[in-house]
Design an enzyme around this catalytic site. Structure first.
Site, PDB file in Angstrom:
ATOM      1  N   ASP A   1     -31.976  29.966 -31.733  1.00  0.00           N
ATOM      2  CA  ASP A   1     -32.218  31.124 -31.999  1.00  0.00           C
ATOM      3  C   ASP A   1     -30.632  31.317 -32.898  1.00  0.00           C
ATOM      4  O   ASP A   1     -30.809  31.923 -34.259  1.00  0.00           O
ATOM      5  CB  ASP A   1     -31.839  31.795 -30.795  1.00  0.00           C
ATOM      6  CG  ASP A   1     -30.647  31.955 -30.635  1.00  0.00           C
ATOM      7  OD1 ASP A   1     -30.240  30.979 -29.633  1.00  0.00           O
ATOM      8  OD2 ASP A   1     -29.429  32.774 -30.178  1.00  0.00           O
TER       9      ASP A   1
ATOM     10  N   ARG B   1     -22.685  25.057 -34.855  1.00  0.00           N
ATOM     11  CA  ARG B   1     -22.658  26.304 -34.892  1.00  0.00           C
ATOM     12  C   ARG B   1     -21.920  26.496 -35.532  1.00  0.00           C
ATOM     13  O   ARG B   1     -21.179  27.327 -35.662  1.00  0.00           O
ATOM     14  CB  ARG B   1     -22.592  26.846 -33.792  1.00  0.00           C
ATOM     15  CG  ARG B   1     -23.252  26.490 -31.938  1.00  0.00           C
ATOM     16  CD  ARG B   1     -23.241  26.724 -31.337  1.00  0.00           C
ATOM     17  NE  ARG B   1     -23.663  26.830 -30.074  1.00  0.00           N
ATOM     18  CZ  ARG B   1     -23.453  25.812 -29.163  1.00  0.00           C
ATOM     19  NH1 ARG B   1     -22.886  24.940 -29.362  1.00  0.00           N
ATOM     20  NH2 ARG B   1     -24.630  25.416 -28.353  1.00  0.00           N
TER      21      ARG B   1
ATOM     22  N   ASP C   1     -32.767  25.166 -23.761  1.00  0.00           N
ATOM     23  CA  ASP C   1     -32.293  26.759 -22.827  1.00  0.00           C
ATOM     24  C   ASP C   1     -34.411  26.819 -23.078  1.00  0.00           C
ATOM     25  O   ASP C   1     -34.440  28.620 -22.503  1.00  0.00           O
ATOM     26  CB  ASP C   1     -31.547  27.978 -23.927  1.00  0.00           C
ATOM     27  CG  ASP C   1     -30.488  27.344 -23.131  1.00  0.00           C
ATOM     28  OD1 ASP C   1     -30.215  26.808 -22.268  1.00  0.00           O
ATOM     29  OD2 ASP C   1     -29.245  28.130 -23.802  1.00  0.00           O
TER      30      ASP C   1
ATOM     31  N   GLY D   1     -26.658  24.038 -30.464  1.00  0.00           N
ATOM     32  CA  GLY D   1     -26.492  22.208 -29.408  1.00  0.00           C
ATOM     33  C   GLY D   1     -27.720  21.608 -30.145  1.00  0.00           C
ATOM     34  O   GLY D   1     -27.925  21.200 -30.354  1.00  0.00           O
TER      35      GLY D   1
ATOM     36  N   ASP E   1     -35.556  29.242 -25.388  1.00  0.00           N
ATOM     37  CA  ASP E   1     -35.586  30.731 -25.430  1.00  0.00           C
ATOM     38  C   ASP E   1     -35.613  31.005 -26.893  1.00  0.00           C
ATOM     39  O   ASP E   1     -35.766  32.636 -27.133  1.00  0.00           O
ATOM     40  CB  ASP E   1     -34.142  31.271 -24.929  1.00  0.00           C
ATOM     41  CG  ASP E   1     -32.518  30.195 -26.156  1.00  0.00           C
ATOM     42  OD1 ASP E   1     -33.126  29.955 -26.651  1.00  0.00           O
ATOM     43  OD2 ASP E   1     -31.638  31.389 -25.538  1.00  0.00           O
TER      44      ASP E   1
ATOM     45  N   THR F   1     -34.196  23.950 -28.476  1.00  0.00           N
ATOM     46  CA  THR F   1     -33.336  24.511 -27.904  1.00  0.00           C
ATOM     47  C   THR F   1     -33.772  23.919 -25.531  1.00  0.00           C
ATOM     48  O   THR F   1     -34.535  24.195 -25.910  1.00  0.00           O
ATOM     49  CB  THR F   1     -33.137  25.817 -27.991  1.00  0.00           C
ATOM     50  OG1 THR F   1     -31.738  26.301 -26.336  1.00  0.00           O
ATOM     51  CG2 THR F   1     -34.328  26.589 -27.352  1.00  0.00           C
TER      52      THR F   1
ATOM     53  N   ARG G   1     -27.659  30.365 -20.461  1.00  0.00           N
ATOM     54  CA  ARG G   1     -26.870  32.141 -21.199  1.00  0.00           C
ATOM     55  C   ARG G   1     -27.127  33.070 -20.429  1.00  0.00           C
ATOM     56  O   ARG G   1     -27.255  33.907 -20.159  1.00  0.00           O
ATOM     57  CB  ARG G   1     -26.143  31.434 -22.238  1.00  0.00           C
ATOM     58  CG  ARG G   1     -25.242  32.909 -22.308  1.00  0.00           C
ATOM     59  CD  ARG G   1     -24.054  33.011 -23.986  1.00  0.00           C
ATOM     60  NE  ARG G   1     -22.964  33.926 -23.638  1.00  0.00           N
ATOM     61  CZ  ARG G   1     -22.203  34.318 -24.088  1.00  0.00           C
ATOM     62  NH1 ARG G   1     -22.301  33.192 -24.658  1.00  0.00           N
ATOM     63  NH2 ARG G   1     -21.752  35.270 -24.156  1.00  0.00           N
TER      64      ARG G   1
ATOM     65  N   MET H   1     -27.288  25.182 -17.385  1.00  0.00           N
ATOM     66  CA  MET H   1     -27.208  25.779 -18.515  1.00  0.00           C
ATOM     67  C   MET H   1     -28.136  27.103 -18.439  1.00  0.00           C
ATOM     68  O   MET H   1     -29.311  26.651 -17.735  1.00  0.00           O
ATOM     69  CB  MET H   1     -27.493  25.034 -19.686  1.00  0.00           C
ATOM     70  CG  MET H   1     -25.774  24.358 -19.656  1.00  0.00           C
ATOM     71  SD  MET H   1     -26.034  23.248 -21.606  1.00  0.00           S
ATOM     72  CE  MET H   1     -24.277  22.358 -21.667  1.00  0.00           C
TER      73      MET H   1
END
Length: 341
Positions: A103, A72, A127, A10, A129, A125, A171, A169
């Site tokens: 990731d 992706r 996120d 993303g 993460d 990212t 997930r 956002m």
């Protein structure tokens, strides 16, 4: 040295700053050439090449998105994908790859490295993460966007005596939800790391509205789920590529709150707004530091490592230690969000 460069997964704020840092440092400090591949690993597999010189990165520091495009695409998961990647790298005489991604992209990078390619990863990212680094490119800007939205929603929620559910956002990890919820003063924060009890959510909202307020802000990560064995159940709606359908979690939570409390409830889905726009200075600086460190790592002969922020320092960590692993929000931070509701 001929360096290949991709941005995968993303998009987020700060990618162009990373591209700029790699190109400026590689060209200016060492005379190395940089070859960009469009649309992540897919561009490598398809041989979609864009040479990058200093003129190409002039004025991009403050731009969102990525001038290389992104996708992706994981070559090790596609039929013939890895062979195509290796063939392109040989045809373009690429000595090493710098891969900017989350990731999934970094896991693909670790597999490519196992095939003998010199690879350096850079984590990005919204996120936040990616395991092994305190922060990833794009996270600070995304939290800022979410916090600003929450700040704005306070006044309209109070004006109309409403519960405002804000879906952000996240997930698998609730970094955006938790940090923007704390910064924006949300009454309730729901994150994937802490499955929630809707009965408790309803009790909290009813108590708040009886005791001292006529409105509430509930921040929901898209990956938040109810705890097993509680009175509320729903299945997360997924799209054709396994992605969570934007708004589905927030709308389901909002409908349940409205039904159980009788409070007028509205949903705001921030979605891709969190990815775009002008990167904050922190993301520009982090991206620049990572880009510089990635080039230095190649010059030192390093491979199969990722740049990582550890405290105040940028360090290199083995891709094998972080690929395929997700960094979750710690219990302490979730406790802060809960205690300050």
């Amino acid at each position: 040295m001929r360096i290949g460069l991709i941005t995968g997964g993303g998009d987020c704020a700060g990618l162009n700053a990373a591209i700029r840092a790699v190109v400026k440092h590689a060209h200016g400090s060492y005379g190395h050439s940089v070859t960009g591949f469009r649309n992540g690993w897919r561009g490598v597999a398809e041989g979609d090449v864009r040479p990058l010189a200093r003129d190409d990165i002039r004025g991009v520091l403050a731009l969102g998105g990525t001038l290389l495009g992104t996708a992706r695409f994981h070559p090790h998961s596609e039929p013939g994908g890895m062979d195509a990647v290796l063939a392109t790298l040989e045809a373009e005489r690429i000595d090493a790859m710098i891969c900017v991604g989350g990731d999934g992209t970094l896991h693909a990078a670790s597999v490519v490295a196992e095939h003998g390619v010199n690879v350096i990863g850079i984590p990005k990212t919204i996120d936040n993460d990616v395991e092994g680094t305190d922060a990833s490119i794009g996270f600070e800007t995304a939290v800022h966007v979410a916090t600003e939205a929450i700040d704005r929603l306070h006044t309209t929620a109070e004006s109309h005596n409403r519960v405002m559910v804000v879906e952000v956002m996240g997930r698998h990890a609730g970094w955006i939800a938790v940090q923007s919820g704390i910064a924006g003063g949300a009454e309730i924060v729901l994150a994937p790391e802490a499955p929630f009890d809707m009965d408790r959510v309803v009790r909290t909202l009813k108590h708040r509205h009886r005791a001292h307020a006529s409105f509430s802000i509930v921040v929901v990560a898209e990956g938040a789920v109810p705890a097993e064995g509680t009175s509320f159940e729903f299945e997360t709606r997924l799209g054709p590529h396994g992605e969570i359908i934007a708004g589905s979690t927030g709308e389901r939570v909002a409908a349940e709150i409205a039904a159980r409390t009788g409070f007028e409830t509205r949903v705001t889905v921030l979605g891709h707004v969190q990815r775009g726009g002008t990167p904050l200075p922190g993301d520009r600086i982090l991206a620049s530091r990572f880009g510089y460190a990635a080039v230095e790592a190649l010059v030192e002969g390093r491979s199969a490592v990722m740049t990582a922020l550890r405290g105040d320092r940028v360090e290199l960590v083995p891709l094998s230690e972080v690929a395929g692993r997700l960094k979750r929000v710690p219990d302490e931070l979730i406790a802060v969000a809960s205690a300050l509701a």
